[in-house]
Write a protein that holds these residues in place. Structure first.
Motif, mmCIF file in Angstrom:
data_model
loop_
_atom_site.group_PDB
_atom_site.id
_atom_site.type_symbol
_atom_site.label_atom_id
_atom_site.label_comp_id
_atom_site.label_asym_id
_atom_site.label_seq_id
_atom_site.Cartn_x
_atom_site.Cartn_y
_atom_site.Cartn_z
ATOM 1 N N ALA A 180 37.584 14.343 37.184
ATOM 2 C CA ALA A 180 38.466 13.532 36.552
ATOM 3 C C ALA A 180 40.058 13.719 37.228
ATOM 4 O O ALA A 180 40.806 12.778 37.351
ATOM 5 N N ILE A 181 40.312 15.081 37.208
ATOM 6 C CA ILE A 181 41.581 15.034 37.956
ATOM 7 C C ILE A 181 41.860 14.599 39.392
ATOM 8 O O ILE A 181 42.922 13.778 39.764
ATOM 9 N N LEU A 182 40.952 14.773 40.286
ATOM 10 C CA LEU A 182 40.884 13.958 41.451
ATOM 11 C C LEU A 182 40.974 12.673 41.484
ATOM 12 O O LEU A 182 41.676 12.078 42.251
ATOM 13 N N LEU A 183 40.284 12.211 40.561
ATOM 14 C CA LEU A 183 40.215 10.606 40.358
ATOM 15 C C LEU A 183 41.768 10.019 40.064
ATOM 16 O O LEU A 183 42.338 9.020 40.401
ATOM 17 N N ALA A 184 42.175 10.795 39.160
ATOM 18 C CA ALA A 184 43.673 10.612 38.622
ATOM 19 C C ALA A 184 44.606 10.776 39.743
ATOM 20 O O ALA A 184 45.790 9.938 40.036
ATOM 21 N N ALA A 185 44.512 11.778 40.642
ATOM 22 C CA ALA A 185 45.598 11.924 41.719
ATOM 23 C C ALA A 185 45.306 11.078 42.659
ATOM 24 O O ALA A 185 46.325 10.496 43.499
ATOM 25 N N ALA A 186 44.222 10.780 43.091
ATOM 26 C CA ALA A 186 43.854 9.934 44.249
ATOM 27 C C ALA A 186 43.570 8.488 44.062
ATOM 28 O O ALA A 186 44.260 7.642 44.640
ATOM 29 N N VAL A 187 42.524 8.298 42.909
ATOM 30 C CA VAL A 187 42.346 6.656 42.807
ATOM 31 C C VAL A 187 43.456 5.978 41.658
ATOM 32 O O VAL A 187 43.695 5.094 42.016
ATOM 33 N N GLY A 188 43.714 6.901 40.555
ATOM 34 C CA GLY A 188 44.741 6.496 39.865
ATOM 35 C C GLY A 188 46.002 6.127 40.463
ATOM 36 O O GLY A 188 46.616 5.182 40.155
ATOM 37 N N SER A 189 46.448 6.872 41.075
ATOM 38 C CA SER A 189 47.855 6.700 42.166
ATOM 39 C C SER A 189 47.668 5.631 42.792
ATOM 40 O O SER A 189 48.745 4.565 42.879
ATOM 41 N N ALA A 190 46.524 5.083 43.399
ATOM 42 C CA ALA A 190 46.363 4.086 44.240
ATOM 43 C C ALA A 190 46.392 2.823 43.448
ATOM 44 O O ALA A 190 47.035 1.655 44.162
ATOM 45 N N LEU A 191 45.539 2.962 42.396
ATOM 46 C CA LEU A 191 45.263 1.601 41.463
ATOM 47 C C LEU A 191 46.716 1.268 40.949
ATOM 48 O O LEU A 191 47.101 0.132 40.875
ATOM 49 N N CYS A 192 47.603 2.228 40.612
ATOM 50 C CA CYS A 192 48.909 2.128 39.756
ATOM 51 C C CYS A 192 49.842 1.261 40.900
ATOM 52 O O CYS A 192 50.680 0.321 40.534
ATOM 53 N N ALA A 193 49.893 1.916 42.087
ATOM 54 C CA ALA A 193 50.846 1.601 43.284
ATOM 55 C C ALA A 193 50.313 0.074 43.574
ATOM 56 O O ALA A 193 51.404 -0.913 43.914
ATOM 57 N N ASP A 194 48.786 -0.247 43.546
ATOM 58 C CA ASP A 194 48.556 -1.686 43.961
ATOM 59 C C ASP A 194 49.108 -2.485 43.012
ATOM 60 O O ASP A 194 49.833 -3.754 43.223
ATOM 61 N N LEU A 195 48.765 -2.325 41.768
ATOM 62 C CA LEU A 195 49.052 -3.134 40.645
ATOM 63 C C LEU A 195 50.719 -3.370 40.469
ATOM 64 O O LEU A 195 51.199 -4.155 40.143
ATOM 65 N N GLY A 220 61.659 -2.368 38.075
ATOM 66 C CA GLY A 220 62.841 -1.681 38.874
ATOM 67 C C GLY A 220 62.596 -1.832 40.292
ATOM 68 O O GLY A 220 63.019 -0.830 40.860
ATOM 69 N N GLY A 221 61.644 -2.696 40.878
ATOM 70 C CA GLY A 221 61.383 -2.810 42.279
ATOM 71 C C GLY A 221 60.734 -1.674 42.718
ATOM 72 O O GLY A 221 59.852 -0.999 42.213
ATOM 73 N N PRO A 222 60.850 -1.165 44.147
ATOM 74 C CA PRO A 222 60.014 -0.316 44.740
ATOM 75 C C PRO A 222 60.327 0.987 44.132
ATOM 76 O O PRO A 222 59.255 1.790 43.911
ATOM 77 N N GLY A 223 61.466 1.260 43.770
ATOM 78 C CA GLY A 223 61.744 2.778 43.145
ATOM 79 C C GLY A 223 60.950 2.653 41.714
ATOM 80 O O GLY A 223 60.329 3.831 41.372
ATOM 81 N N GLY A 224 60.874 1.611 40.968
ATOM 82 C CA GLY A 224 59.991 1.491 39.871
ATOM 83 C C GLY A 224 58.518 1.832 40.169
ATOM 84 O O GLY A 224 57.484 2.459 39.240
ATOM 85 N N VAL A 225 58.054 1.389 41.187
ATOM 86 C CA VAL A 225 56.382 1.702 41.488
ATOM 87 C C VAL A 225 56.292 3.070 41.749
ATOM 88 O O VAL A 225 55.405 3.656 41.164
ATOM 89 N N ALA A 226 57.315 3.726 42.419
ATOM 90 C CA ALA A 226 57.198 5.404 42.624
ATOM 91 C C ALA A 226 57.051 6.011 41.165
ATOM 92 O O ALA A 226 56.433 6.950 40.900
ATOM 93 N N ASN A 227 58.139 5.411 40.348
ATOM 94 C CA ASN A 227 58.033 6.080 38.976
ATOM 95 C C ASN A 227 56.722 5.882 38.127
ATOM 96 O O ASN A 227 56.195 6.595 37.507
ATOM 97 N N SER A 228 56.146 4.678 38.205
ATOM 98 C CA SER A 228 55.132 4.215 37.690
ATOM 99 C C SER A 228 53.605 5.332 38.036
ATOM 100 O O SER A 228 52.883 5.683 37.271
#
Length: 283
Positions: A123-138, A243-251
């Protein structure tokens, strides 16, 4: 006539004002976020069931997302499961040796891997690798107004983007949990036998004596629930990016941190409930 200088508040006053404002805003914002995530998860699960029943489920998107998740998280999960399982084997082996119960090292380390280590590491690896990628994509789609464009065209963002990712997250999480269980048990066995001079038959016998199918069922249920949590939190953060690209990093940062915190709390609840509902008389 020169204007009066603008008074500058001391740093301590600014910090105090910010802390008070944060204390007032944060509980409300946290409750709103939790409410959005619960609502999103309920709607996504409902649409998943109805779309599969009505044969409208986007299997192409599901397959693509599942392949992406496996490619992203398989090797990190195996790489993290190996040292954690070896560490558990070391600690349980030392503890068993101190109390004169070296024969129970296999049962202790094996059960710890299946019940706790495997699903939580996955679960932690999914959150770190997959979750971050999904959030960045959306999140990137959100700031490029692609999400609004889909809604204007009458395409449901929930059904088109969230539901296939939710299904893929659940399947991949359960599969990786099984892989992590196998890798963790194998690593503990090899380390106990070849490094700590344990007996292979004793390790396997004690593990098979105390482990039950319920332990594996618990790990699979944990994996499915953890997959839902990771995907829902990541999608909610991505779809509400501002908030633009910076908002993606924060999300992305908020999605990873929130996922890990929720996973720890839910894992604690699962462990306590399982212990209460299925008590063990002996170990």
């Amino acid at each position: 006539m020169t204007p009066d200088p603008v008074p500058i508040s001391p740093p301590a006053t600014e910090i105090t004002d910010w802390a008070r404002g944060y204390a007032r805003r944060h509980p409300v914002a946290a409750l709103q976020t939790v409410g959005r995530q619960v609502t999103l998860g309920q709607r996504a699960v409902r649409h998943l069931v109805t779309d599969i029943a009505a044969r409208r489920f986007p299997f192409g998107e599901f397959t693509a997302q599942a392949a992406f998740m496996v490619k992203t998280s398989l090797l990190p999960t195996v790489a993290v499961a190996l040292p954690i399982s070896a560490t558990l084997s070391i600690q349980f082996g030392l503890l068993a040796g101190q109390v004169g119960a070296t024969a129970l090292a296999g049962a202790a380390s094996g059960l710890a891997v299946i019940r706790q280590s495997a699903p939580l590491v996955t679960a932690i690896l999914l959150a770190a690798a997959v979750g971050s990628a999904l959030c960045a994509d959306l999140g990137s789609r959100k700031i490029r107004d692609e999400i609004d464009a889909l809604e204007v065209m009458g395409i449901s963002v929930l059904r088109r983007l969230v539901v296939p990712r939710l299904a893929a997250g659940v399947i991949v999480a359960m599969a990786l949990t099984g892989v992590s269980c196998f890798v963790g048990f194998l690593a503990g066995y090899l380390f106990n036998v070849y490094v700590q001079d344990g007996t292979p038959g004793s390790y396997l016998a004690t593990f098979s004596s105390f482990a039950t199918s319920g332990d594996l069922y618990l790990a699979m249920v944990k994996g499915a629930v953890f997959g839902v949590i990771v995907v829902v939190v990541a999608c909610e953060k991505g779809l509400n990016t501002k908030g633009g690209p910076g908002g993606v990093a924060n999300s992305v940062n908020a999605a990873v941190v929130a996922s890990i915190v929720v996973l720890m709390v839910v894992n604690l609840g699962f462990t306590q409930l399982y212990t209460m509902l299925f008590p063990r008389t002996t170990l």
